[in-house]
Design an enzyme around this catalytic site. Structure first.
Site, PDB file in Angstrom:
ATOM      1  N   LYS A   1       0.833  -1.206   0.000  1.00 55.86           N
ATOM      2  CA  LYS A   1       0.000   0.000   0.000  1.00 55.86           C
ATOM      3  C   LYS A   1       0.866   1.254   0.000  1.00 55.86           C
ATOM      4  CE  LYS A   1      -3.717  -2.528   2.185  1.00 55.86           C
ATOM      5  NZ  LYS A   1      -4.309  -2.999   3.447  1.00 55.86           N
TER       6      LYS A   1
ATOM      7  N   GLN B   1      -5.257  -1.572   9.586  1.00 56.10           N
ATOM      8  CA  GLN B   1      -4.946  -2.874   8.990  1.00 56.10           C
ATOM      9  C   GLN B   1      -5.531  -4.001   9.836  1.00 56.10           C
ATOM     10  OE1 GLN B   1      -3.330  -3.447   5.945  1.00 56.10           O
ATOM     11  NE2 GLN B   1      -4.062  -5.516   6.336  1.00 56.10           N
TER      12      GLN B   1
ATOM     13  N   ASP C   1     -11.609   2.366   3.583  1.00 56.67           N
ATOM     14  CA  ASP C   1     -11.770   0.916   3.570  1.00 56.67           C
ATOM     15  C   ASP C   1     -13.234   0.515   3.482  1.00 56.67           C
ATOM     16  OD1 ASP C   1      -9.756  -0.908   3.310  1.00 56.67           O
ATOM     17  OD2 ASP C   1      -9.200  -0.946   5.424  1.00 56.67           O
TER      18      ASP C   1
END
Length: 303
Positions: free
Chosen positions: A62, A106, A129
């Site tokens: 990322k 994460q 997200d």
């Protein structure tokens, strides 16, 4: 070309790297234009807790993706034994930072932490997200539009559409129902008018259901779960699985393998995504796209 035919095998290999590269090129152009127009670039902040090898690997990809398109990246790395409050404090700081347009926690978090509690702290406008309850709820209601769609789910649909695969009326089986992939993928497929079956740990006849499907999307997190015998001839297979397997020849000491037994499936399917090089690169591209969209909202550049 988004799809590359592998002449040595029966199935077409869906080239996620190529699709992701095209998406990143467009993002890089828009980021450059944004910098010229308003003097700012999008910013993505990642909160990483603990030292899981797969999570660290995803964060590396990322960060690299951000660098390639000109998005600013920030990282808060916390030890696995930290408290929930410490994680939420990191999120809160990024919520308040005007240079940050996307915040990513994460997953998975350590077992002693309440993921829902932590994710609910992420600002709705920075939830790139797509895991905020309001974003998930709006995705479930077809009359509503979420601010952000979860990246892996968005990537699965993008791979199918870019490959010219019709979704309307098709029977699609999604293996796994996690909030990260399975659930949002099944909701997104219904927006495209597919008929969706969801396989989970309590499904009594997963092989039979899967074998009836035109499209199979596996996000179970179990290496080689889906065998060739699970697929009907000509099915399309999207393998979201990224399962680390020990490999001393790799720089990191392991390699990633999918949920689908590729060697068997490739002889039955009409098209399939490889692991790595399939869903993964496109998922990161979708994250970058969501971050860009968030920054465009802030700077009044949305279409």
């Amino acid at each position: 070309m988004s799809v590359v035919v592998n002449t040595d095998r029966a199935a077409t290999i869906i080239d996620g790297k190529s699709i992701a590269e095209d998406i990143r090129l467009h993002i890089a152009e828009e980021v450059h234009q944004m910098k010229s127009t308003v003097g700012h670039v999008p910013g993505l902040a990642v909160v990483l807790v603990g030292d899981r090898r797969d999570s660290e690997s995803y964060v590396r990809y990322k960060t690299k993706g951000c660098e390639e398109v000109g998005i600013k990246s920030l990282l808060a790395k916390l030890p696995g034994n930290c408290t929930e409050n410490e994680v939420m404090d990191s999120v809160a700081r990024y919520n308040e930072d005007p240079s940050v347009h996307g915040i990513l926690v994460q997953l998975p978090l350590p077992k002693h932490m309440d993921e829902e509690r932590i994710l609910s702290v992420v600002s709705l406008e920075k939830d790139v997200d797509g895991f905020h309850p309001l974003n998930v709820g709006n995705l479930a209601l077809r009359s509503r539009k979420p601010l952000f769609v979860p990246c892996a789910a968005k990537a699965c649909i993008e791979l199918l559409l870019q490959s010219g695969i019709e979704l309307m009326g098709k029977h699609v089986t999604v293996i796994g129902r996690s909030k990260v992939v399975g659930l949002p993928t099944s909701l997104l497929l219904q927006r495209h008018h597919a008929t969706v079956s969801v396989i989970h740990a309590f499904t009594t006849n997963p092989e039979e259901i899967t074998r009836e499907s035109d499209i199979v999307i596996s996000a179970a997190g179990v290496a080689n779960l889906v065998r060739g015998s699970w697929l009907k001839k000509g099915a399309i297979v999207i393998d979201v699985g990224t399962n680390p397997v020990e490999d001393s020849t790799s720089d990191y000491g392991y390699r990633l393998t999918g949920d689908v037994c590729f060697e068997e499936a490739v002889k039955v399917a009409s098209a399939i995504t490889p692991v790595p090089g399939g869903v993964g690169p496109v998922t990161i591209a979708m994250l970058l796209a969501n971050t860009l969209d968030s920054a465009k909202q802030v700077y009044g550049l949305s279409d």
